[in-house]
Write a protein that holds these residues in place. Structure first.
Motif, PDB file in Angstrom:
ATOM      1  N   LEU A   1       4.353  12.076 -16.755  1.00 14.12           N
ATOM      2  CA  LEU A   1       3.528  13.141 -17.311  1.00 14.12           C
ATOM      3  C   LEU A   1       2.910  12.687 -18.617  1.00 14.12           C
ATOM      4  CD1 LEU A   1       6.078  16.093 -16.881  1.00 14.12           C
ATOM      5  CD2 LEU A   1       4.476  15.202 -15.174  1.00 14.12           C
ATOM      6  N   ASP A   2       1.673  13.172 -18.861  1.00 18.18           N
ATOM      7  CA  ASP A   2       1.070  12.872 -20.158  1.00 18.18           C
ATOM      8  C   ASP A   2       1.558  13.871 -21.203  1.00 18.18           C
ATOM      9  OD1 ASP A   2      -0.314  15.269 -19.817  1.00 18.18           O
ATOM     10  OD2 ASP A   2      -2.219  14.308 -19.284  1.00 18.18           O
ATOM     11  N   GLY A   3       1.017  13.779 -22.405  1.00 16.63           N
ATOM     12  CA  GLY A   3       1.473  14.654 -23.481  1.00 16.63           C
ATOM     13  C   GLY A   3       1.189  16.117 -23.252  1.00 16.63           C
ATOM     14  N   GLU A   4       0.290  16.448 -22.319  1.00 16.46           N
ATOM     15  CA  GLU A   4      -0.027  17.840 -21.993  1.00 16.46           C
ATOM     16  C   GLU A   4       0.757  18.348 -20.795  1.00 16.46           C
ATOM     17  OE1 GLU A   4      -2.030  19.676 -23.869  1.00 16.46           O
ATOM     18  OE2 GLU A   4      -2.257  17.943 -25.208  1.00 16.46           O
ATOM     19  N   GLY A   5       1.658  17.516 -20.272  1.00 17.98           N
ATOM     20  CA  GLY A   5       2.451  17.915 -19.120  1.00 17.98           C
ATOM     21  C   GLY A   5       1.722  17.779 -17.800  1.00 17.98           C
ATOM     22  N   ARG A   6       0.635  16.971 -17.788  1.00 12.30           N
ATOM     23  CA  ARG A   6      -0.111  16.744 -16.551  1.00 12.30           C
ATOM     24  C   ARG A   6       0.378  15.455 -15.884  1.00 12.30           C
ATOM     25  NH1 ARG A   6      -4.294  20.181 -16.104  1.00 12.30           N
ATOM     26  NH2 ARG A   6      -4.953  21.273 -18.008  1.00 12.30           N
ATOM     27  N   ILE A   7       0.313  15.429 -14.566  1.00 12.50           N
ATOM     28  CA  ILE A   7       0.812  14.284 -13.805  1.00 12.50           C
ATOM     29  C   ILE A   7      -0.150  13.116 -13.922  1.00 12.50           C
ATOM     30  CG2 ILE A   7       1.444  13.446 -11.505  1.00 12.50           C
ATOM     31  CD1 ILE A   7       2.181  16.351 -10.787  1.00 12.50           C
ATOM     32  N   GLU A   8       0.388  11.999 -14.383  1.00 14.66           N
ATOM     33  CA  GLU A   8      -0.379  10.758 -14.417  1.00 14.66           C
ATOM     34  C   GLU A   8      -0.034   9.860 -13.229  1.00 14.66           C
ATOM     35  OE1 GLU A   8       0.385   8.933 -18.239  1.00 14.66           O
ATOM     36  OE2 GLU A   8      -1.502   9.746 -19.008  1.00 14.66           O
ATOM     37  N   TYR A   9       1.227   9.982 -12.771  1.00 15.13           N
ATOM     38  CA  TYR A   9       1.662   9.138 -11.658  1.00 15.13           C
ATOM     39  C   TYR A   9       2.697   9.892 -10.828  1.00 15.13           C
ATOM     40  CZ  TYR A   9       4.008   5.471  -9.014  1.00 15.13           C
ATOM     41  OH  TYR A   9       4.554   4.744  -8.003  1.00 15.13           O
ATOM     42  N   LEU A  10       2.591   9.785  -9.500  1.00 20.62           N
ATOM     43  CA  LEU A  10       3.574  10.334  -8.567  1.00 20.62           C
ATOM     44  C   LEU A  10       3.809   9.281  -7.502  1.00 20.62           C
ATOM     45  CD1 LEU A  10       5.286  12.692  -7.408  1.00 20.62           C
ATOM     46  CD2 LEU A  10       3.224  13.446  -6.181  1.00 20.62           C
ATOM     47  N   ASN A  11       5.052   8.815  -7.384  1.00 18.94           N
ATOM     48  CA  ASN A  11       5.333   7.753  -6.418  1.00 18.94           C
ATOM     49  C   ASN A  11       5.267   8.284  -4.982  1.00 18.94           C
ATOM     50  OD1 ASN A  11       7.735   9.183  -6.329  1.00 18.94           O
ATOM     51  ND2 ASN A  11       9.027   7.344  -6.180  1.00 18.94           N
ATOM     52  N   PRO A  12       5.175   7.393  -3.994  1.00 19.75           N
ATOM     53  CA  PRO A  12       5.034   7.835  -2.601  1.00 19.75           C
ATOM     54  C   PRO A  12       6.176   8.744  -2.131  1.00 19.75           C
ATOM     55  CG  PRO A  12       4.470   5.512  -2.793  1.00 19.75           C
ATOM     56  CD  PRO A  12       5.007   5.927  -4.124  1.00 19.75           C
ATOM     57  N   ALA A  13       7.422   8.434  -2.529  1.00 22.34           N
ATOM     58  CA  ALA A  13       8.540   9.283  -2.114  1.00 22.34           C
ATOM     59  C   ALA A  13       8.368  10.700  -2.664  1.00 22.34           C
ATOM     60  CB  ALA A  13       9.870   8.688  -2.588  1.00 22.34           C
ATOM     61  N   GLY A  14       7.917  10.796  -3.912  1.00 25.52           N
ATOM     62  CA  GLY A  14       7.685  12.104  -4.510  1.00 25.52           C
ATOM     63  C   GLY A  14       6.556  12.844  -3.838  1.00 25.52           C
ATOM     64  N   ALA A  15       5.489  12.110  -3.497  1.00 24.51           N
ATOM     65  CA  ALA A  15       4.363  12.746  -2.817  1.00 24.51           C
ATOM     66  C   ALA A  15       4.798  13.336  -1.481  1.00 24.51           C
ATOM     67  CB  ALA A  15       3.246  11.718  -2.618  1.00 24.51           C
ATOM     68  N   GLY A  16       5.641  12.581  -0.760  1.00 23.61           N
ATOM     69  CA  GLY A  16       6.099  13.098   0.522  1.00 23.61           C
ATOM     70  C   GLY A  16       7.008  14.302   0.367  1.00 23.61           C
ATOM     71  N   ALA A  17       7.920  14.257  -0.609  1.00 20.94           N
ATOM     72  CA  ALA A  17       8.866  15.362  -0.809  1.00 20.94           C
ATOM     73  C   ALA A  17       8.158  16.628  -1.278  1.00 20.94           C
ATOM     74  CB  ALA A  17       9.939  14.960  -1.805  1.00 20.94           C
ATOM     75  N   LEU A  18       7.132  16.477  -2.118  1.00 24.96           N
ATOM     76  CA  LEU A  18       6.438  17.637  -2.681  1.00 24.96           C
ATOM     77  C   LEU A  18       5.258  18.087  -1.830  1.00 24.96           C
ATOM     78  CD1 LEU A  18       6.499  16.480  -6.405  1.00 24.96           C
ATOM     79  CD2 LEU A  18       7.806  18.380  -5.424  1.00 24.96           C
ATOM     80  N   GLY A  19       4.913  17.257  -0.841  1.00 27.60           N
ATOM     81  CA  GLY A  19       3.800  17.639   0.033  1.00 27.60           C
ATOM     82  C   GLY A  19       2.446  17.569  -0.652  1.00 27.60           C
ATOM     83  N   VAL A  20       2.317  16.657  -1.619  1.00 28.95           N
ATOM     84  CA  VAL A  20       1.064  16.504  -2.362  1.00 28.95           C
ATOM     85  C   VAL A  20       0.681  15.028  -2.346  1.00 28.95           C
ATOM     86  CG1 VAL A  20      -0.106  16.813  -4.564  1.00 28.95           C
ATOM     87  CG2 VAL A  20       1.685  18.415  -3.875  1.00 28.95           C
ATOM     88  N   PRO A  21      -0.498  14.657  -1.830  1.00 27.33           N
ATOM     89  CA  PRO A  21      -0.912  13.244  -1.852  1.00 27.33           C
ATOM     90  C   PRO A  21      -0.926  12.714  -3.279  1.00 27.33           C
ATOM     91  CG  PRO A  21      -2.356  14.516  -0.416  1.00 27.33           C
ATOM     92  CD  PRO A  21      -1.496  15.503  -1.135  1.00 27.33           C
ATOM     93  N   SER A  22      -0.516  11.487  -3.454  1.00 29.83           N
ATOM     94  CA  SER A  22      -0.430  10.907  -4.795  1.00 29.83           C
ATOM     95  C   SER A  22      -1.746  10.983  -5.532  1.00 29.83           C
ATOM     96  CB  SER A  22       0.029   9.444  -4.695  1.00 29.83           C
ATOM     97  OG  SER A  22       1.325   9.349  -4.149  1.00 29.83           O
ATOM     98  N   GLY A  23      -2.833  10.698  -4.831  1.00 29.51           N
ATOM     99  CA  GLY A  23      -4.129  10.705  -5.479  1.00 29.51           C
ATOM    100  C   GLY A  23      -4.529  12.086  -5.963  1.00 29.51           C
ATOM    101  N   ARG A  24      -4.200  13.126  -5.208  1.00 31.48           N
ATOM    102  CA  ARG A  24      -4.590  14.486  -5.578  1.00 31.48           C
ATOM    103  C   ARG A  24      -3.695  15.046  -6.670  1.00 31.48           C
ATOM    104  NH1 ARG A  24      -4.139  19.765  -3.579  1.00 31.48           N
ATOM    105  NH2 ARG A  24      -2.737  19.188  -1.874  1.00 31.48           N
ATOM    106  N   ALA A  25      -2.479  14.500  -6.823  1.00 33.40           N
ATOM    107  CA  ALA A  25      -1.541  15.021  -7.821  1.00 33.40           C
ATOM    108  C   ALA A  25      -1.974  14.703  -9.238  1.00 33.40           C
ATOM    109  CB  ALA A  25      -0.159  14.449  -7.564  1.00 33.40           C
ATOM    110  N   ALA A  26      -2.701  13.614  -9.409  1.00 37.70           N
ATOM    111  CA  ALA A  26      -3.102  13.203 -10.758  1.00 37.70           C
ATOM    112  C   ALA A  26      -3.909  14.306 -11.436  1.00 37.70           C
ATOM    113  CB  ALA A  26      -3.918  11.928 -10.694  1.00 37.70           C
TER     114      ALA A  26
END
Length: 379
Positions: free
Chosen positions: A27-52
């Motif tokens: 997360l950046d200083g504003e609490g926004r996602i800068e990076y989500l690994n593939p395992a996290g993307a699958g568990a959360l149901g959010v593509p890594s690219g769209r999570a940023a």
């Protein structure tokens, strides 16, 4: 630059993170996602690219409040790693989390702990069941209720050690004997667990059987010792006090009492003026030799006087600093109980032992009190 000090290339780090099976977010200083690994993307149901660029709470609603929000805020404020565990509805079960401060943001690592939680719950269920069985067995070794004895009040207390997982060897009993007499017994079997429970039960009921066949404490305890030796082959020991009481007849206002002591802390006698007498000898433990020495005493208790029987869990109780409760403290406690009912005296001792150990009883405690009532029509 030495190979040992070379910073990993981004491509290598990316390959490693791609194969991490736990959930990792940066997360950046504003609490926004800068990076989500593939395992996290699958568990959360959010593509890594769209999570940023998304807020963490958008993909993980539990991060908006409660433990996760508190851990995030503390890690950012204090600049140190924080941890938590939570049953995530979003992820469908229990996960542990660790939050690491990183330059200009936070890294959040989540991993599945469902199996560990299930194992903990199974252990807790087993613990509760074992504790329940130990309590039921312990209660079976004590009278379900103390009988009403003509002319005499009786009160008893039992405290199991704090662990509470194994049956202890302390017991007491009160029962009628011939010629309108009554018997009191208190004892302590070495050890804990099923073997101690078995010997405790044997001792209690053998005392009752002996009291029907022979008279006087010395003979009752000798009978008990022979039976214990016969059934245990001399490898289990115990201490016991056995008393015979003959309630006063009309107008006498006193109780005749005979005591036998085998290796046990001797009873205390509380006189009407507050004086406390300790019976002079303890005798030998039972179960060790064929003819143990039994200390005996006989005397009278007048109206309002009492006798206190107890196990060594009272006097050997230790306070937080290792100090023993001790016999002198018990004597002072009993001396101050003049005029109290038998049950009040037993409760007074129980409460004092609990407070001395700050509620953590480290050894079983048994107390039995017999107090002579005022004679009918007395003041």
């Amino acid at each position: 630059m030495d190979a040992e000090n070379r910073t990993p290339e981004p491509a290598l780090a990316s390959r490693v993170l791609a194969h991490v099976s736990d959930i990792l977010l940066v997360l950046d200083g504003e609490g926004r996602i800068e990076y989500l690994n593939p395992a996290g993307a699958g568990a959360l149901g959010v593509p890594s690219g769209r999570a940023a660029g998304m807020k963490l709470r958008e993909v993980l609603p539990e991060a908006a409040s409660g433990r996760v929000a508190e851990a995030l805020e503390r890690a950012a404020r204090e600049g140190r790693t924080t941890s938590f565990e939570l049953n995530f509805r979003t992820l469908g079960g229990w996960f542990a989390g660790r939050i690491y401060p990183v330059p200009d943001g936070l890294a959040v690592l989540l991993w599945d702990i469902a199996e560990r939680r299930e194992e903990q719950e199974r252990y807790q269920r087993l613990y509760r069941e074992k504790h329940r069985i130990a309590r039921v067995l312990q209660e079976a070794l004590l009278p379900p209720r103390l009988p009403e004895v003509p002319g005499i009040e009786v009160g008893g207390r039992y405290l199991a050690a704090a662990e509470g997982m194994e049956v202890g060897g302390d017991f007491y009993d009160v029962f009628a004997i011939e010629n309108d007499g009554w018997a009191l017994a208190i004892g302590d079997v070495t050890g804990k667990g099923p073997e101690a429970a078995s010997l405790t039960s044997l001792a209690r009921y053998t005392i009752r059987t002996a009291a029907m066949r022979v008279k006087r404490p010395r003979r009752v305890l000798a009978f008990l010792n022979r039976e214990i030796l016969r059934q245990t082959e001399g490898d289990r020991f115990f201490t016991v006090v056995y008393c015979e009481l003959e309630p006063y007849r009309a107008g006498e206002g006193a109780v005749e009492i005979r005591v036998g002591c085998a290796g046990h802390p001797p009873p205390l006698v509380l006189r009407g003026d507050g004086e406390v007498e300790t019976l002079p000898a303890t005798g030998m433990i039972l179960g060790a030799v064929e003819e143990p020495e039994v200390a005996t005493w006989s005397g009278r208790l007048a109206a309002g006087e009492a006798m206190v029987l107890y196990t060594d869990g009272v006097t050997e109780a230790r306070g937080p600093e290792g100090e023993l409760f001790g016999e002198e403290r018990l004597r002072r406690l009993v001396s101050g109980a003049v005029g109290m009912a038998a049950d009040e005296v037993a409760h007074r001792i129980e409460r004092a032992v609990l407070e001395f150990q700050q509620g953590e009883v480290r050894d079983d405690v048994a107390v039995l009190v017999a107090r002579v009532q005022d004679p009918p029509g007395g003041v």
